[in-house]
Design a protein around this motif. Structure first.
Motif, PDB file in Angstrom:
ATOM      1  N   ARG A  68      54.925  20.155  48.491  1.00 38.43           N
ATOM      2  CA  ARG A  68      56.335  19.900  48.189  1.00 38.43           C
ATOM      3  C   ARG A  68      57.064  19.514  49.468  1.00 38.43           C
ATOM      4  NH1 ARG A  68      60.981  24.130  45.990  1.00 38.43           N
ATOM      5  NH2 ARG A  68      62.649  22.584  45.822  1.00 38.43           N
ATOM      6  N   VAL A  80      62.883  21.412  53.123  1.00 40.39           N
ATOM      7  CA  VAL A  80      64.227  21.817  52.687  1.00 40.39           C
ATOM      8  C   VAL A  80      65.234  20.682  52.866  1.00 40.39           C
ATOM      9  CG1 VAL A  80      66.136  23.422  53.129  1.00 40.39           C
ATOM     10  CG2 VAL A  80      63.781  24.231  53.264  1.00 40.39           C
ATOM     11  N   THR A  81      66.047  20.477  51.841  1.00 40.99           N
ATOM     12  CA  THR A  81      67.209  19.587  51.925  1.00 40.99           C
ATOM     13  C   THR A  81      68.453  20.454  51.789  1.00 40.99           C
ATOM     14  OG1 THR A  81      67.423  19.221  49.544  1.00 40.99           O
ATOM     15  CG2 THR A  81      65.889  17.764  50.746  1.00 40.99           C
ATOM     16  N   THR A  84      68.394  21.638  48.145  1.00 41.67           N
ATOM     17  CA  THR A  84      67.492  22.734  47.772  1.00 41.67           C
ATOM     18  C   THR A  84      68.039  24.054  48.300  1.00 41.67           C
ATOM     19  OG1 THR A  84      66.057  22.274  49.689  1.00 41.67           O
ATOM     20  CG2 THR A  84      65.379  21.355  47.589  1.00 41.67           C
ATOM     21  N   ARG A  96      70.544  25.263  45.988  1.00 43.00           N
ATOM     22  CA  ARG A  96      70.011  25.420  44.623  1.00 43.00           C
ATOM     23  C   ARG A  96      70.632  24.409  43.661  1.00 43.00           C
ATOM     24  NH1 ARG A  96      66.810  29.598  43.718  1.00 43.00           N
ATOM     25  NH2 ARG A  96      67.445  29.820  41.555  1.00 43.00           N
ATOM     26  N   TYR A 141      70.297  20.718  41.535  1.00 36.85           N
ATOM     27  CA  TYR A 141      69.285  19.879  40.904  1.00 36.85           C
ATOM     28  C   TYR A 141      69.192  18.574  41.682  1.00 36.85           C
ATOM     29  CZ  TYR A 141      68.910  22.947  36.870  1.00 36.85           C
ATOM     30  OH  TYR A 141      68.678  24.022  36.055  1.00 36.85           O
ATOM     31  N   GLU A 142      68.083  18.377  42.352  1.00 39.44           N
ATOM     32  CA  GLU A 142      67.831  17.132  43.067  1.00 39.44           C
ATOM     33  C   GLU A 142      66.613  16.483  42.424  1.00 39.44           C
ATOM     34  OE1 GLU A 142      69.473  17.480  47.559  1.00 39.44           O
ATOM     35  OE2 GLU A 142      67.458  18.244  47.214  1.00 39.44           O
ATOM     36  N   GLU A 171      60.450  13.111  41.134  1.00 39.82           N
ATOM     37  CA  GLU A 171      60.924  14.312  40.438  1.00 39.82           C
ATOM     38  C   GLU A 171      61.521  13.922  39.093  1.00 39.82           C
ATOM     39  OE1 GLU A 171      60.970  17.378  39.416  1.00 39.82           O
ATOM     40  OE2 GLU A 171      61.440  18.262  41.380  1.00 39.82           O
ATOM     41  N   SER A 230      74.714  22.590  40.951  1.00 33.17           N
ATOM     42  CA  SER A 230      74.007  23.869  41.026  1.00 33.17           C
ATOM     43  C   SER A 230      74.098  24.597  39.690  1.00 33.17           C
ATOM     44  CB  SER A 230      74.617  24.746  42.125  1.00 33.17           C
ATOM     45  OG  SER A 230      75.914  25.174  41.733  1.00 33.17           O
ATOM     46  N   HIS A 257      57.343  16.608  44.846  1.00 30.86           N
ATOM     47  CA  HIS A 257      58.454  17.479  44.478  1.00 30.86           C
ATOM     48  C   HIS A 257      57.957  18.716  43.732  1.00 30.86           C
ATOM     49  CE1 HIS A 257      60.996  13.982  45.399  1.00 30.86           C
ATOM     50  NE2 HIS A 257      59.994  13.305  44.855  1.00 30.86           N
ATOM     51  N   PRO A 270      59.864  24.993  49.260  1.00 31.07           N
ATOM     52  CA  PRO A 270      59.887  23.828  50.140  1.00 31.07           C
ATOM     53  C   PRO A 270      58.778  23.920  51.192  1.00 31.07           C
ATOM     54  CG  PRO A 270      62.109  24.593  49.753  1.00 31.07           C
ATOM     55  CD  PRO A 270      61.186  25.632  49.156  1.00 31.07           C
TER      56      PRO A 270
END
Length: 197
Positions: free
Chosen positions: A7, A10-11, A14, A17, A19-20, A77, A87, A146, A171
């Motif tokens: 995976r 970290v973004t 993420t 929390r 939805y990406e 994804e 979120s 993802h 992540p």
């Protein structure tokens, strides 16, 4: 053949929390880059498959600096439609979101994908690239994608079976499998927060 499903790091989404999905082409955060740079890179990997999204391309570049990246758009994804970039807290009062969650998150997101279609798309893309690597006689296949991609592939192809929502991947986390051309056998699950590659 050994298959590694990794995976991305970290973004900001993420970490918050959010939805990406396929509609959020977000980069790694500074924290995400820092964490990945603290992991052991593997210069022996020559080819890495990615979804083509920037967070995956960045992750692959850091972890596998000598590798050529091959974009497979089918590994993107899930498309979360109206839920993209929001979120759980943002959506708490959204009736369509509550209905989606109460239905097990399997129905189409408004303006997005349903779980069955997403799994079908992702598994078809994975099978094609894994078969290509096996025909080439490769002993190892690395995919950087993802959390949802890993869920889809593992839940459909792993033996013994792994339930969709049990295929959790933090992540920079990595699953390791052996691939026989039909099924994946689990050799290693990600540790919380990732692990050395």
């Amino acid at each position: 053949m050994i298959v590694e499903l990794v995976r991305h790091g970290v973004t900001r989404g993420t970490a918050a929390r959010r939805y990406e999905g396929a509609g959020s082409d977000t980069p790694l955060s500074e924290e995400g880059v820092r964490r990945l740079e603290g992991m052991d890179a593997d210069p022996s990997v020559t080819v890495v498959y990615t979804s083509g999204m920037v967070r995956c391309a960045q992750t692959a570049s850091i972890l596998f600096p000598a590798a050529r990246q091959v974009v497979v758009s089918g590994l993107r994804e899930m498309a979360f439609g109206a839920f993209e970039g929001k979120s759980f807290a943002d959506l708490a009062d959204d009736a369509s979101y509550r209905a989606w969650v109460e239905g097990g998150c399997t129905a189409p997101c408004p303006g997005g994908e349903d779980q069955a279609g997403f799994v079908r798309r992702t598994v078809e893309a994975f099978r094609a690239l894994a078969d290509e690597r096996m025909r080439a006689g490769d002993a190892r296949c690395v995919v950087v994608a993802h959390a949802g991609t890993v869920r889809a592939v593992a839940s459909e192809l792993a033996r013994p079976a792994v339930a969709y929502f049990d295929a959790n991947t933090p992540p920079a986390g990595r699953w390791t499998f052996s691939w026989d051309g039909a099924h994946l056998a689990v050799l290693g699950r990600p540790e919380r927060g990732g692990g050395a590659l």
